[in-house]
Design a protein around this motif. Sequence first.
Motif, PDB file in Angstrom:
ATOM      1  N   ASN A 329       0.860  -1.189   0.000  1.00 21.58           N
ATOM      2  CA  ASN A 329       0.000   0.000   0.000  1.00 21.58           C
ATOM      3  C   ASN A 329       0.895   1.238   0.000  1.00 21.58           C
ATOM      4  N   VAL A 356      -3.696   2.967  -6.304  1.00 21.54           N
ATOM      5  CA  VAL A 356      -4.769   2.109  -5.800  1.00 21.54           C
ATOM      6  C   VAL A 356      -4.711   0.760  -6.511  1.00 21.54           C
ATOM      7  N   VAL A 357      -4.779  -0.313  -5.744  1.00 20.95           N
ATOM      8  CA  VAL A 357      -4.698  -1.661  -6.299  1.00 20.95           C
ATOM      9  C   VAL A 357      -5.977  -1.980  -7.066  1.00 20.95           C
ATOM     10  N   THR A 358      -5.836  -2.478  -8.273  1.00 21.72           N
ATOM     11  CA  THR A 358      -6.992  -2.870  -9.078  1.00 21.72           C
ATOM     12  C   THR A 358      -7.627  -4.123  -8.486  1.00 21.72           C
ATOM     13  N   ARG A 359      -8.922  -4.057  -8.248  1.00 18.98           N
ATOM     14  CA  ARG A 359      -9.631  -5.190  -7.616  1.00 18.98           C
ATOM     15  C   ARG A 359     -10.257  -6.092  -8.671  1.00 18.98           C
TER      16      ARG A 359
END
Length: 359
Positions: A329, A356-359
């Motif tokens: 993060n 931001v991490v791609t979900r």
Amino acid sequence: MPATALPPIPHTALETAMPALSLLRRSLLAALAGGLLATSLPAAAAGEYIRPGVSFALLGDVPYGVAEEPKFDRVIADINASRNVRFVLHTGDVKQGSERCDDAVFIKRFNQYQKFDDAFIVTPGDNDWTDCHRTNNGSYLPTERLAKFREIFYPAIGRSTGKRPMALLSQAATPGQAAHAAYVENTLWQFAGATMATVHVVGSANNLAPWNQLAGGDRPAERQAEFDARLAASLAWIDEIFNRAVAANSAGVMLAMQANPGLEYAAGSPQRLGFDEVIARITARSIAFGKPVLLAHGDSHYFRVDKPLVNAGVSLENLTRVENFGSPNVHWVEVFVDARDPNVFSVVPRIVPGNVVTR
């Protein structure tokens, strides 16, 4: 000790300029009242949440590896765009635990941190020296790597790095602290009416974890001697910090270290190995101080704000813990400091959209 016996704590440029800023503020308010500056004040950066007071950027455990360097550049850009931030504080682990501890890695990280427009302050982490005995780190002697880390990251005693470095009081140059002259990384300064400081306390049980991947095996006597000397320096520095905060009538105290010292666990528990004495000293001094204390750390890569210390069966109300984000993060935390606020410190997580991490 009377206040007159203490050498002055370095102030940020902001604090030094407070009389002039106060006059400027009154002039601006008068102009605003007359409608003269309604269209000339700078707008906040996109998505920036403005609070009263000024702030600093808190981060740590980043970047981890080459893959995170572009993400960290976005963090730098985000912080540089803030009109509130006055300095950047890194709680250690400038590299990941499986990354080599070579000089070139340290220098590369140092150079990336120099992209910050404001002052940059760092305290060492366990990945930066204690864990360098690991085979995949290069099987270095940890104390040798600590010496190299100091050489690279603290080029001038009593001065931060960054594009706008600021004066700091280093334990290495503090009267009465001659026995701890090696600890250039332990620093102290005043900011917005609060006393701020770093204390060298690291993960891996504060260096009590064995150096078991060294060629020839662990060196327990050398490791214990390092721990004992640094613990003595840490306890002396914590006392110095609070003594100076009292003498300066500071509204609050902020302490930063790398280790998650197991605040929520009982004294003597395995999770507190290497940390009991430090926690006990911070607890005692916080109780005596009686004003807000913010303990900032990294290590477990889990953003949180809480009151985990329990004393006499209840939470220690005036001590708040904030843990910064950490890899994977890659974000930062903004800490506002306002001596007029009864809480003094306000914590705001800053999520960098591009990370931001791609979900």
